[in-house]
Scaffold this motif. Structure first.
Motif, PDB file in Angstrom:
ATOM      1  N   SER A   9      42.700  28.724  42.072  1.00  0.00           N
ATOM      2  CA  SER A   9      43.751  29.197  42.971  1.00  0.00           C
ATOM      3  C   SER A   9      45.099  28.695  42.475  1.00  0.00           C
ATOM      4  O   SER A   9      45.178  27.765  41.666  1.00  0.00           O
ATOM      5  CB  SER A   9      43.504  28.715  44.405  1.00  0.00           C
ATOM      6  N   THR A  15      46.937  31.050  46.555  1.00  0.00           N
ATOM      7  CA  THR A  15      46.321  32.368  46.398  1.00  0.00           C
ATOM      8  C   THR A  15      45.233  32.322  45.332  1.00  0.00           C
ATOM      9  O   THR A  15      45.369  31.638  44.316  1.00  0.00           O
ATOM     10  CB  THR A  15      47.387  33.409  46.010  1.00  0.00           C
ATOM     11  N   SER A  16      44.162  33.061  45.575  1.00  0.00           N
ATOM     12  CA  SER A  16      43.046  33.065  44.638  1.00  0.00           C
ATOM     13  C   SER A  16      43.470  33.580  43.272  1.00  0.00           C
ATOM     14  O   SER A  16      44.267  34.515  43.156  1.00  0.00           O
ATOM     15  CB  SER A  16      41.910  33.932  45.184  1.00  0.00           C
ATOM     16  N   ARG A  17      42.928  32.969  42.263  1.00  0.00           N
ATOM     17  CA  ARG A  17      43.220  33.387  40.896  1.00  0.00           C
ATOM     18  C   ARG A  17      42.530  34.703  40.554  1.00  0.00           C
ATOM     19  O   ARG A  17      42.963  35.423  39.660  1.00  0.00           O
ATOM     20  CB  ARG A  17      42.758  32.291  39.936  1.00  0.00           C
ATOM     21  N   TRP A  18      41.473  35.016  41.291  1.00  0.00           N
ATOM     22  CA  TRP A  18      40.647  36.168  40.962  1.00  0.00           C
ATOM     23  C   TRP A  18      40.822  37.277  41.994  1.00  0.00           C
ATOM     24  O   TRP A  18      41.135  37.023  43.158  1.00  0.00           O
ATOM     25  CB  TRP A  18      39.175  35.758  40.892  1.00  0.00           C
ATOM     26  N   LYS A  19      40.616  38.497  41.559  1.00  0.00           N
ATOM     27  CA  LYS A  19      40.650  39.632  42.473  1.00  0.00           C
ATOM     28  C   LYS A  19      39.461  39.554  43.418  1.00  0.00           C
ATOM     29  O   LYS A  19      38.336  39.300  42.998  1.00  0.00           O
ATOM     30  CB  LYS A  19      40.613  40.947  41.692  1.00  0.00           C
ATOM     31  N   SER A  21      37.131  41.561  45.949  1.00  0.00           N
ATOM     32  CA  SER A  21      36.711  42.913  46.304  1.00  0.00           C
ATOM     33  C   SER A  21      35.258  42.881  46.742  1.00  0.00           C
ATOM     34  O   SER A  21      34.421  42.228  46.118  1.00  0.00           O
ATOM     35  CB  SER A  21      36.892  43.867  45.115  1.00  0.00           C
ATOM     36  N   ARG A  30      34.331  37.667  36.949  1.00  0.00           N
ATOM     37  CA  ARG A  30      35.525  37.628  37.782  1.00  0.00           C
ATOM     38  C   ARG A  30      36.719  38.198  37.021  1.00  0.00           C
ATOM     39  O   ARG A  30      36.897  37.939  35.830  1.00  0.00           O
ATOM     40  CB  ARG A  30      35.805  36.194  38.230  1.00  0.00           C
ATOM     41  N   THR A  33      43.722  38.129  38.798  1.00  0.00           N
ATOM     42  CA  THR A  33      44.700  38.933  39.534  1.00  0.00           C
ATOM     43  C   THR A  33      45.878  39.318  38.650  1.00  0.00           C
ATOM     44  O   THR A  33      46.344  40.452  38.669  1.00  0.00           O
ATOM     45  CB  THR A  33      45.211  38.150  40.753  1.00  0.00           C
ATOM     46  N   LYS A  34      46.383  38.376  37.888  1.00  0.00           N
ATOM     47  CA  LYS A  34      47.507  38.623  36.990  1.00  0.00           C
ATOM     48  C   LYS A  34      47.181  38.058  35.611  1.00  0.00           C
ATOM     49  O   LYS A  34      46.531  37.016  35.496  1.00  0.00           O
ATOM     50  CB  LYS A  34      48.794  37.981  37.528  1.00  0.00           C
ATOM     51  N   ARG A 147      50.195  45.171  32.823  1.00  0.00           N
ATOM     52  CA  ARG A 147      49.535  45.418  34.106  1.00  0.00           C
ATOM     53  C   ARG A 147      49.651  46.899  34.452  1.00  0.00           C
ATOM     54  O   ARG A 147      50.430  47.630  33.830  1.00  0.00           O
ATOM     55  CB  ARG A 147      50.158  44.558  35.201  1.00  0.00           C
TER      56      ARG A 147
END
Length: 226
Positions: A9, A15-19, A21, A30, A33-34, A147
Motif C-alpha cells: 500500500s 491506498t492499495s498498490r494493486w488493482k 477487482s 496481482r 494500479t500505477k 497508462r
C-alpha cells in the motif's frame, strides 16, 4: 526507494498498490494500479563530469561564451540572471547544473484512436553550449509514464521521485568528480523552466486552463467579454 519494494500500500495515503477487482479475486497474479519507469538522474549527472570533454563543455557558459549583449543562450535570459542574484553561492560555481524538464504526451502507436497514453519526461541541461544542449545525447529521459489514460492532475504522483532527487540536489548536492579540472566538488542543480503545451501546463501547475478562469496568470481576476 528499495525499502518499499515489498510494500502493498502507499505509505502516504494507504491506498492499495494493486488493482482490486472481484473478477480477479481468485487470480494470484496481482496487477499494479500505477506503473512508472524512473531513470535515476543523479548518476547520469555525475557521469557527465567524468568525461573531460563534456566536463569542459558544461562550463562553457561561464568561461568560453561570447558576451555581446545578444540573446543567444539561456544564460542571457532574465531568469538565469535572477538565479545569480538570489543565490550567489550557487552561481559562484559554474559547474552547478541548470535544468529544464520537457513534459508532453505522445502516442507511441501513431494512431489517434489508440487507448494508450505515453508521457516521457525529458531533462535538458542548459550549462552546455547552445549547439549541444538540445542534442539527443544530452537530453535525458527521466520518467516514462505509460497508462491507458492521460495522467492529468495525478501527474504529481508520478513526478514525486524526480522532485525528491531534484530537491536533494538543490538543498544538499552530491559529491562528483570533475575530470577536466581533476578534482572533486559538490554538484548542485536548479530547475529553471518547464517546456510544455498549455494542457500539460495545467497538469503540472494544477491550474484551470478552461472555462471562466482559464488564464493561469489572471486567475479569478480574469475579465470576460460577452
Amino acid at each position: 526507494m528499495n525499502e518499499l519494494n515489498d510494500a502493498s500500500s502507499c505509505p502516504t495515503c494507504g491506498t492499495s498498490r494493486w488493482k482490486v477487482s472481484k473478477a480477479r479475486a481468485r487470480n494470484t497474479k496481482r496487477i499494479p494500479t500505477k506503473v512508472l519507469w524512473y531513470f535515476l538522474p543523479i548518476p547520469r549527472f555525475k557521469r557527465m563530469f567524468q568525461s573531460p570533454k563534456i566536463a569542459k563543455d558544461l562550463k562553457w557558459h561561464a568561461k568560453d561564451r561570447e558576451n555581446n549583449g545578444k540573446l543567444r543562450h539561456p544564460m542571457d535570459s532574465p531568469t538565469w540572471q535572477l538565479v545569480n542574484q538570489m543565490w550567489p553561492e550557487f552561481a559562484s560555481d559554474c559547474r552547478n547544473v541548470r535544468l529544464a524538464i520537457s513534459v508532453d504526451g505522445i502516442n507511441p502507436h501513431s494512431s489517434m484512436t489508440s487507448r494508450h497514453s505515453c508521457w516521457p519526461i525529458v531533462t535538458i541541461t542548459y550549462n552546455l553550449p547552445s549547439w549541444l544542449c538540445m542534442k539527443r545525447k544530452f537530453m535525458m529521459l527521466s520518467l516514462l509514464i505509460s497508462r491507458p489514460q492521460q495522467p492529468n492532475k495525478d501527474i504529481d504522483v508520478y513526478l514525486a521521485p524526480l522532485v525528491d532527487d531534484l530537491k536533494a540536489l538543490w538543498e544538499v548536492g552530491v559529491k562528483a568528480y570533475d575530470a577536466h579540472q581533476r578534482e572533486f566538488f559538490t554538484l548542485k542543480v536548479i530547475l529553471l523552466w518547464t517546456i510544455n503545451d498549455f494542457p500539460a501546463y495545467g497538469n503540472l501547475s494544477g491550474c484551470t486552463i478552461k472555462g471562466y478562469h482559464a488564464c493561469p496568470i489572471c486567475g479569478e481576476e480574469q475579465i470576460h467579454i460577452g
